[in-house]
Every structure is written in structure tokens, then in C-alpha cells.
Design a protein around this motif. Structure first.
Motif, PDB file in Angstrom:
ATOM      1  N   PRO A   1       0.801  -1.222   0.000  1.00 35.63           N
ATOM      2  CA  PRO A   1       0.000   0.000   0.000  1.00 35.63           C
ATOM      3  C   PRO A   1       0.841   1.283   0.000  1.00 35.63           C
ATOM      4  CG  PRO A   1      -0.226  -1.162   2.093  1.00 35.63           C
ATOM      5  CD  PRO A   1       0.561  -2.038   1.182  1.00 35.63           C
ATOM      6  N   PHE A   2       2.052   1.247   0.533  1.00 37.22           N
ATOM      7  CA  PHE A   2       2.890   2.441   0.433  1.00 37.22           C
ATOM      8  C   PHE A   2       3.117   2.777  -1.039  1.00 37.22           C
ATOM      9  CE2 PHE A   2       5.091   1.582   4.770  1.00 37.22           C
ATOM     10  CZ  PHE A   2       4.036   2.162   5.450  1.00 37.22           C
ATOM     11  N   LYS A   3       3.318   1.769  -1.866  1.00 38.32           N
ATOM     12  CA  LYS A   3       3.483   1.988  -3.312  1.00 38.32           C
ATOM     13  C   LYS A   3       2.177   2.484  -3.932  1.00 38.32           C
ATOM     14  CE  LYS A   3       6.713  -1.783  -4.363  1.00 38.32           C
ATOM     15  NZ  LYS A   3       6.828  -3.014  -5.163  1.00 38.32           N
ATOM     16  N   ASN A   4       1.100   1.731  -3.723  1.00 38.56           N
ATOM     17  CA  ASN A   4      -0.183   2.041  -4.357  1.00 38.56           C
ATOM     18  C   ASN A   4      -0.769   3.369  -3.873  1.00 38.56           C
ATOM     19  OD1 ASN A   4       0.014  -0.428  -5.643  1.00 38.56           O
ATOM     20  ND2 ASN A   4      -1.283  -1.470  -4.172  1.00 38.56           N
ATOM     21  N   PHE A   5      -0.697   3.619  -2.585  1.00 37.34           N
ATOM     22  CA  PHE A   5      -1.295   4.830  -2.047  1.00 37.34           C
ATOM     23  C   PHE A   5      -0.453   6.052  -2.364  1.00 37.34           C
ATOM     24  CE2 PHE A   5      -4.399   3.120   1.356  1.00 37.34           C
ATOM     25  CZ  PHE A   5      -4.936   2.255   0.416  1.00 37.34           C
ATOM     26  N   ARG A   6       0.821   5.854  -2.603  1.00 31.36           N
ATOM     27  CA  ARG A   6       1.661   6.963  -3.045  1.00 31.36           C
ATOM     28  C   ARG A   6       1.145   7.468  -4.395  1.00 31.36           C
ATOM     29  NH1 ARG A   6       7.515   6.817  -5.462  1.00 31.36           N
ATOM     30  NH2 ARG A   6       7.988   9.037  -5.353  1.00 31.36           N
ATOM     31  N   THR A   7       0.772   6.533  -5.257  1.00 35.74           N
ATOM     32  CA  THR A   7       0.210   6.886  -6.562  1.00 35.74           C
ATOM     33  C   THR A   7      -1.080   7.677  -6.382  1.00 35.74           C
ATOM     34  OG1 THR A   7       1.191   4.908  -7.520  1.00 35.74           O
ATOM     35  CG2 THR A   7      -0.594   5.925  -8.759  1.00 35.74           C
ATOM     36  N   GLN A   8      -1.926   7.263  -5.437  1.00 27.90           N
ATOM     37  CA  GLN A   8      -3.171   7.985  -5.175  1.00 27.90           C
ATOM     38  C   GLN A   8      -2.885   9.406  -4.693  1.00 27.90           C
ATOM     39  OE1 GLN A   8      -6.025   6.047  -2.639  1.00 27.90           O
ATOM     40  NE2 GLN A   8      -5.803   4.094  -3.695  1.00 27.90           N
ATOM     41  N   LEU A   9      -1.900   9.548  -3.813  1.00 28.65           N
ATOM     42  CA  LEU A   9      -1.546  10.878  -3.326  1.00 28.65           C
ATOM     43  C   LEU A   9      -1.044  11.778  -4.455  1.00 28.65           C
ATOM     44  CD1 LEU A   9       0.215   9.956   0.027  1.00 28.65           C
ATOM     45  CD2 LEU A   9      -1.900  11.276  -0.208  1.00 28.65           C
ATOM     46  N   ARG A  10      -0.256  11.210  -5.330  1.00 28.10           N
ATOM     47  CA  ARG A  10       0.266  11.992  -6.459  1.00 28.10           C
ATOM     48  C   ARG A  10      -0.872  12.447  -7.365  1.00 28.10           C
ATOM     49  NH1 ARG A  10       5.646   9.362  -8.681  1.00 28.10           N
ATOM     50  NH2 ARG A  10       6.817  11.151  -7.937  1.00 28.10           N
ATOM     51  N   LYS A  11      -1.833  11.548  -7.595  1.00 27.53           N
ATOM     52  CA  LYS A  11      -2.998  11.895  -8.412  1.00 27.53           C
ATOM     53  C   LYS A  11      -3.798  12.998  -7.720  1.00 27.53           C
ATOM     54  CE  LYS A  11      -6.995   9.792 -10.658  1.00 27.53           C
ATOM     55  NZ  LYS A  11      -7.758   8.541 -10.860  1.00 27.53           N
ATOM     56  N   TRP A  12      -4.019  12.867  -6.422  1.00 25.66           N
ATOM     57  CA  TRP A  12      -4.747  13.877  -5.651  1.00 25.66           C
ATOM     58  C   TRP A  12      -4.055  15.236  -5.776  1.00 25.66           C
ATOM     59  CZ3 TRP A  12      -3.643  17.174  -1.677  1.00 25.66           C
ATOM     60  CH2 TRP A  12      -4.711  17.731  -0.998  1.00 25.66           C
ATOM     61  N   LYS A  13      -2.729  15.249  -5.615  1.00 22.11           N
ATOM     62  CA  LYS A  13      -1.974  16.504  -5.686  1.00 22.11           C
ATOM     63  C   LYS A  13      -2.039  17.115  -7.083  1.00 22.11           C
ATOM     64  CE  LYS A  13       1.889  15.041  -3.763  1.00 22.11           C
ATOM     65  NZ  LYS A  13       3.212  15.050  -3.122  1.00 22.11           N
ATOM     66  N   LYS A  14      -2.018  16.278  -8.093  1.00 20.03           N
ATOM     67  CA  LYS A  14      -2.102  16.768  -9.471  1.00 20.03           C
ATOM     68  C   LYS A  14      -3.451  17.458  -9.710  1.00 20.03           C
ATOM     69  CE  LYS A  14      -1.539  15.304 -14.239  1.00 20.03           C
ATOM     70  NZ  LYS A  14      -1.285  14.186 -15.142  1.00 20.03           N
ATOM     71  N   ILE A  15      -4.522  16.857  -9.209  1.00 19.60           N
ATOM     72  CA  ILE A  15      -5.854  17.453  -9.347  1.00 19.60           C
ATOM     73  C   ILE A  15      -5.914  18.783  -8.602  1.00 19.60           C
ATOM     74  CG2 ILE A  15      -8.303  17.174  -8.775  1.00 19.60           C
ATOM     75  CD1 ILE A  15      -7.845  14.105  -9.222  1.00 19.60           C
TER      76      ILE A  15
ATOM     77  N   LYS B   1      -3.448  20.784  -7.849  1.00 20.08           N
ATOM     78  CA  LYS B   1      -2.602  21.745  -8.569  1.00 20.08           C
ATOM     79  C   LYS B   1      -3.324  22.268  -9.816  1.00 20.08           C
ATOM     80  CE  LYS B   1       2.146  22.154 -10.171  1.00 20.08           C
ATOM     81  NZ  LYS B   1       3.411  21.451 -10.373  1.00 20.08           N
ATOM     82  N   THR B   2      -3.958  21.378 -10.556  1.00 19.93           N
ATOM     83  CA  THR B   2      -4.697  21.765 -11.760  1.00 19.93           C
ATOM     84  C   THR B   2      -5.839  22.703 -11.397  1.00 19.93           C
ATOM     85  OG1 THR B   2      -4.147  19.679 -12.844  1.00 19.93           O
ATOM     86  CG2 THR B   2      -6.005  20.894 -13.737  1.00 19.93           C
ATOM     87  N   ASN B   3      -6.566  22.391 -10.332  1.00 19.96           N
ATOM     88  CA  ASN B   3      -7.680  23.244  -9.897  1.00 19.96           C
ATOM     89  C   ASN B   3      -7.200  24.634  -9.484  1.00 19.96           C
ATOM     90  OD1 ASN B   3      -9.429  21.143 -10.389  1.00 19.96           O
ATOM     91  ND2 ASN B   3      -9.723  20.614  -8.245  1.00 19.96           N
ATOM     92  N   LYS B   4      -6.048  24.710  -8.819  1.00 24.93           N
ATOM     93  CA  LYS B   4      -5.504  26.014  -8.404  1.00 24.93           C
ATOM     94  C   LYS B   4      -5.129  26.858  -9.609  1.00 24.93           C
ATOM     95  CE  LYS B   4      -3.900  24.805  -3.807  1.00 24.93           C
ATOM     96  NZ  LYS B   4      -2.763  24.578  -2.927  1.00 24.93           N
TER      97      LYS B   4
END
Length: 176
Positions: free
Chosen positions: A153-167, A169-172
Motif C-alpha cells: 500500500p505504500f506503493k499504491n497509495f503513493r500513486t493515489q496521493l500523487r494523483k490527488w496533488k495533481k488534481i 494543482k490543476t484546480n488552483k
């Protein structure tokens, strides 16, 4: 699933994946920790609360068995067919902490898991049915339980966090 030749390799992978996962929180602001984003199934706080919950359970299962307490996995309150309820309990229990506090709790628990692994002999770690709590029809050895509740999950959830941050950043950028 990834496997390990020895406990040193497991510990090194756990450390590596944990550090990469933890770094994802460096640029998440406290007031953003509970922000839900479409396309990502967990807020940053829920993401780390999930990790805290599972690492705590691993440590608790081992501690209880050593004390002679019968372990019911995942918990006596939640069965395997109600993981959603278990996850909600993690979010409620740990979501009230600041992101900094959550990171500290997880860091401490990861360190405890590493100390635990270091103390286990190879048979206990790599041979199935060495712990009652780890004995299931799948006959997973303890290392596999550790892996699926930390490294994976550290691997998989890291991907989720990166996706969350990208969204975020895009919204800002769209707001500016």
C-alpha cells in the motif's frame, strides 16, 4: 507478488517505500488534508489513517498472540466481509489528528514493525503457519502479511496521493 530472500531485504524495501510514501505529504497543507477530489478514493488524511490502522493491527495481532490472547482478524469488531466499516473506523480514529501527528504515528509504527522483523527468526518470518493470526486457508507466512499491509500500500497509495496533488494543482491553476 514481490518476495524477499531474507529479512534484510524486506526491511530495506519497507524503509524505502515508507520514505517515498511519507515524502508525498511534504507539500500537502494541513487545511487540505480532508479535501475530497473526484477520481481519488481517499483524502490525504484517510490515506494515511488507513496505513496507521493496518500497521497498528499488525503490531496488535503479534502482541496479542505473544500474550496468549486469541486474535480475531482483522478485528473482533470487524470481519473480512466488512472492510469498509473497518476503514471508516480508521478514518474516525486517526483523522482527528493533524497531518503532522498522523505522519509521526505512522513513522513510529513503521519503526516498531522494523524492530519486530529484526527480532523474528527466519522460520517465523518465512515459513507459513508460524503464527495463529497469520494462519489462513492461503497459508501466508508472516512476511507476506507485513508486505501487503506496508510495502504494497505504500506503493499504491503513493500513486493515489500523487494523483490527488495533481488534481489540486490543476484546480488552483484554473482559479488563477
Amino acid at each position: 507478488m514481490q518476495s524477499y530472500k531474507d529479512k534484510t531485504e524486506l526491511i530495506e524495501e519497507l524503509k524505502k517505500r515508507y520514505l517515498l510514501y511519507d515524502q508525498e505529504f511534504d507539500d500537502i497543507k494541513e487545511d487540505e488534508k480532508d479535501v475530497i477530489k473526484s477520481g481519488v478514493d481517499k483524502t490525504p488524511s484517510q490515506n494515511i489513517s488507513y496505513q496507521i490502522g493496518w500497521t497498528r493491527l499488525l503490531l496488535q495481532w503479534e502482541s496479542d498472540e505473544k500474550k496468549g490472547i486469541e486474535v480475531k482478524t482483522p478485528t473482533s469488531e470487524y470481519k473480512w466481509n466488512n472492510l469498509k466499516g473497518l476503514y471508516e473506523s480508521f478514518y474516525q480514529q486517526y483523522g482527528t489528528y493533524s497531518l503532522h501527528e498522523q505522519r509521526e504515528i505512522l513513522r513510529n509504527q513503521v519503526n516498531e514493525i522494523i524492530e519486530w522483523i529484526e527480532k523474528l527468526d527466519d522460520k517465523t518470518l518465512f515459513v507459513p503457519e508460524q503464527r495463529k493470526w497469520a494462519t489462513t486457508p492461503a497459508k501466508w507466512p508472516v512476511w507476506k502479511w507485513i508486505h501487503i499491509n506496508t510495502v504494497a500500500p505504500f506503493k499504491n497509495f503513493r500513486t493515489q496521493l500523487r494523483k490527488w496533488k495533481k488534481i489540486v494543482k490543476t484546480n488552483k491553476k484554473q482559479i488563477i
